[in-house]
Motif scaffolding. Structure first.
Motif, PDB file in Angstrom:
ATOM      1  N   PRO A  98       0.801  -1.229   0.000  1.00  0.00           N
ATOM      2  CA  PRO A  98       0.000   0.000   0.000  1.00  0.00           C
ATOM      3  C   PRO A  98       0.830   1.275   0.000  1.00  0.00           C
ATOM      4  N   ILE A  99       1.968   1.281   0.682  1.00  0.00           N
ATOM      5  CA  ILE A  99       2.801   2.488   0.728  1.00  0.00           C
ATOM      6  C   ILE A  99       3.338   2.825  -0.659  1.00  0.00           C
ATOM      7  N   GLN A 100       3.627   1.804  -1.460  1.00  0.00           N
ATOM      8  CA  GLN A 100       4.103   2.041  -2.809  1.00  0.00           C
ATOM      9  C   GLN A 100       2.987   2.558  -3.719  1.00  0.00           C
ATOM     10  N   ILE A 101       1.796   2.041  -3.550  1.00  0.00           N
ATOM     11  CA  ILE A 101       0.662   2.516  -4.346  1.00  0.00           C
ATOM     12  C   ILE A 101       0.352   3.966  -4.011  1.00  0.00           C
ATOM     13  N   ARG A 106       0.650   9.630  -6.193  1.00  0.00           N
ATOM     14  CA  ARG A 106       1.109  11.018  -6.133  1.00  0.00           C
ATOM     15  C   ARG A 106       1.804  11.399  -7.441  1.00  0.00           C
ATOM     16  N   LYS A 107       2.637  10.493  -7.962  1.00  0.00           N
ATOM     17  CA  LYS A 107       3.372  10.790  -9.189  1.00  0.00           C
ATOM     18  C   LYS A 107       2.466  10.824 -10.415  1.00  0.00           C
ATOM     19  N   LEU A 108       1.340  10.138 -10.333  1.00  0.00           N
ATOM     20  CA  LEU A 108       0.423  10.061 -11.475  1.00  0.00           C
ATOM     21  C   LEU A 108      -0.742  11.045 -11.366  1.00  0.00           C
ATOM     22  N   ALA A 109      -0.704  11.917 -10.384  1.00  0.00           N
ATOM     23  CA  ALA A 109      -1.776  12.898 -10.215  1.00  0.00           C
ATOM     24  C   ALA A 109      -1.905  13.761 -11.468  1.00  0.00           C
ATOM     25  N   GLY A 110      -3.136  13.999 -11.877  1.00  0.00           N
ATOM     26  CA  GLY A 110      -3.383  14.791 -13.071  1.00  0.00           C
ATOM     27  C   GLY A 110      -3.314  14.001 -14.363  1.00  0.00           C
ATOM     28  N   MET A 111      -3.127  12.699 -14.284  1.00  0.00           N
ATOM     29  CA  MET A 111      -3.106  11.832 -15.462  1.00  0.00           C
ATOM     30  C   MET A 111      -4.305  10.886 -15.385  1.00  0.00           C
ATOM     31  N   PRO A 112      -5.442  11.290 -15.941  1.00  0.00           N
ATOM     32  CA  PRO A 112      -6.663  10.503 -15.777  1.00  0.00           C
ATOM     33  C   PRO A 112      -6.596   9.124 -16.424  1.00  0.00           C
ATOM     34  N   GLN A 113      -5.646   8.916 -17.336  1.00  0.00           N
ATOM     35  CA  GLN A 113      -5.524   7.618 -17.991  1.00  0.00           C
ATOM     36  C   GLN A 113      -4.825   6.582 -17.113  1.00  0.00           C
ATOM     37  N   ALA A 114      -4.308   7.003 -15.944  1.00  0.00           N
ATOM     38  CA  ALA A 114      -3.536   6.107 -15.083  1.00  0.00           C
ATOM     39  C   ALA A 114      -4.269   5.868 -13.765  1.00  0.00           C
ATOM     40  N   ALA A 116      -3.796   3.281 -10.000  1.00  0.00           N
ATOM     41  CA  ALA A 116      -2.927   2.390  -9.243  1.00  0.00           C
ATOM     42  C   ALA A 116      -3.753   1.657  -8.198  1.00  0.00           C
ATOM     43  N   GLU A 117      -3.454   0.379  -8.023  1.00  0.00           N
ATOM     44  CA  GLU A 117      -4.263  -0.462  -7.148  1.00  0.00           C
ATOM     45  C   GLU A 117      -3.376  -1.439  -6.392  1.00  0.00           C
ATOM     46  N   VAL A 118      -3.683  -1.641  -5.124  1.00  0.00           N
ATOM     47  CA  VAL A 118      -3.008  -2.658  -4.334  1.00  0.00           C
ATOM     48  C   VAL A 118      -3.460  -4.026  -4.826  1.00  0.00           C
ATOM     49  N   PHE A 119      -2.491  -4.854  -5.198  1.00  0.00           N
ATOM     50  CA  PHE A 119      -2.822  -6.161  -5.775  1.00  0.00           C
ATOM     51  C   PHE A 119      -1.595  -7.060  -5.689  1.00  0.00           C
ATOM     52  N   ASP A 120      -1.811  -8.308  -5.304  1.00  0.00           N
ATOM     53  CA  ASP A 120      -0.740  -9.290  -5.249  1.00  0.00           C
ATOM     54  C   ASP A 120      -0.622  -9.967  -6.605  1.00  0.00           C
ATOM     55  N   LEU A 121       0.495  -9.758  -7.290  1.00  0.00           N
ATOM     56  CA  LEU A 121       0.661 -10.285  -8.641  1.00  0.00           C
ATOM     57  C   LEU A 121       0.822 -11.800  -8.681  1.00  0.00           C
ATOM     58  N   GLU A 122       0.907 -12.440  -7.527  1.00  0.00           N
ATOM     59  CA  GLU A 122       0.849 -13.895  -7.501  1.00  0.00           C
ATOM     60  C   GLU A 122      -0.575 -14.404  -7.714  1.00  0.00           C
ATOM     61  N   THR A 123      -1.534 -13.488  -7.699  1.00  0.00           N
ATOM     62  CA  THR A 123      -2.935 -13.804  -7.933  1.00  0.00           C
ATOM     63  C   THR A 123      -3.270 -13.541  -9.398  1.00  0.00           C
TER      64      THR A 123
END
Length: 230
Positions: A98-101, A106-114, A116-123
């Motif tokens: 969650p801290i990374q998301i 914050r870095k993607l603010a103002g970019m409506p096409q982006a 970010a979601e907390v998700f385990d990529l092993e799933t």
């Protein structure tokens, strides 16, 4: 109802043991994260190659495409990908921490096409994409988890789409940085050695549905592998 940037899976906050044990200082510590998330620092870690390696990956995608970024990346990669796909495309960033998301949002603010979601990529992933970008993730994951992640990323690629992997590779014999990197891997990246000599297409049975192309850079220290679904 959730907004595009909200976490939708309550169980996604689970942190794998290997992440908490090995990389807490780098990815879970709010004191070190702002310092590490600077392009000059990222570039120093990658021996001055960060910008080149990021462009190497980003150039494999096109405006208007839907792209999955597998795990957050320090530096400018996420904004670069978001600008590359443009407002007519979509960038989804998935990471188990969650801290990374929160940081990448914050870095993607103002970019409506982006988003970010907390998700385990092993799933297994719940969507299909024109492209998947996996940038320096696999060397930080133990081999069993690595295989599950690669299988899930490949399964998320649409027909005709591609998965792009950029990561460490075994440098050529006599490479001046080989002894230094051996020490780095031993002390800071304990799972990297198990990746360096392994063809990525050997990591998942799903690989047989793809055409594979590999390039190396900087004396073989880095590899870019593109898997295109037939």
């Amino acid at each position: 109802m959730t907004t595009p940037n909200e976490t939708t899976a309550p169980s996604a906050a689970f942190l794998p043991d290997y992440l908490s044990r090995t990389y807490a200082w780098a990815y879970l510590n709010p004191r070190t994260m702002p310092w590490l998330d600077r392009m000059p620092v990222v570039s120093a870690i990658l021996w001055g190659n960060a910008g080149r390696l990021m462009r190497w990956a980003v150039d494999r995608f096109a405006p208007g495409e839907s792209v999955l970024q597998a795990a957050c990346v320090y530096g400018a990669l996420s904004p670069m990908l978001a600008r590359r796909v443009g407002v007519g495309g979509r960038l989804d960033v998935r990471d188990v921490a969650p801290i990374q998301i929160a940081n990448v949002r914050r870095k993607l603010a103002g970019m409506p096409q982006a988003r970010a979601e907390v998700f385990d990529l092993e799933t297994p992933l719940d969507g299909r994409y024109d492209g998947v970008c996996c940038f320096f993730l696999l060397h930080e994951v133990p081999e069993p988890e690595r295989r599950r992640i690669v299988a899930n990323l490949l399964a998320a690629v649409k027909p005709g789409g591609r998965a792009v992997f950029v990561d460490y590779h075994r440098p050529r014999r006599g490479h001046l940085l080989a002894p230094v990197m051996a020490v780095v891997f031993r002390w800071l990246e304990p799972f990297a050695e198990s990746l360096l000599d392994v063809p990525l297409e050997s990591l998942a049975s799903e690989a047989r549905d793809f055409d594979w192309h590999k390039e190396t850079r900087f004396g073989g220290l880095y590899q870019l592998v593109v898997a295109t679904r037939r």
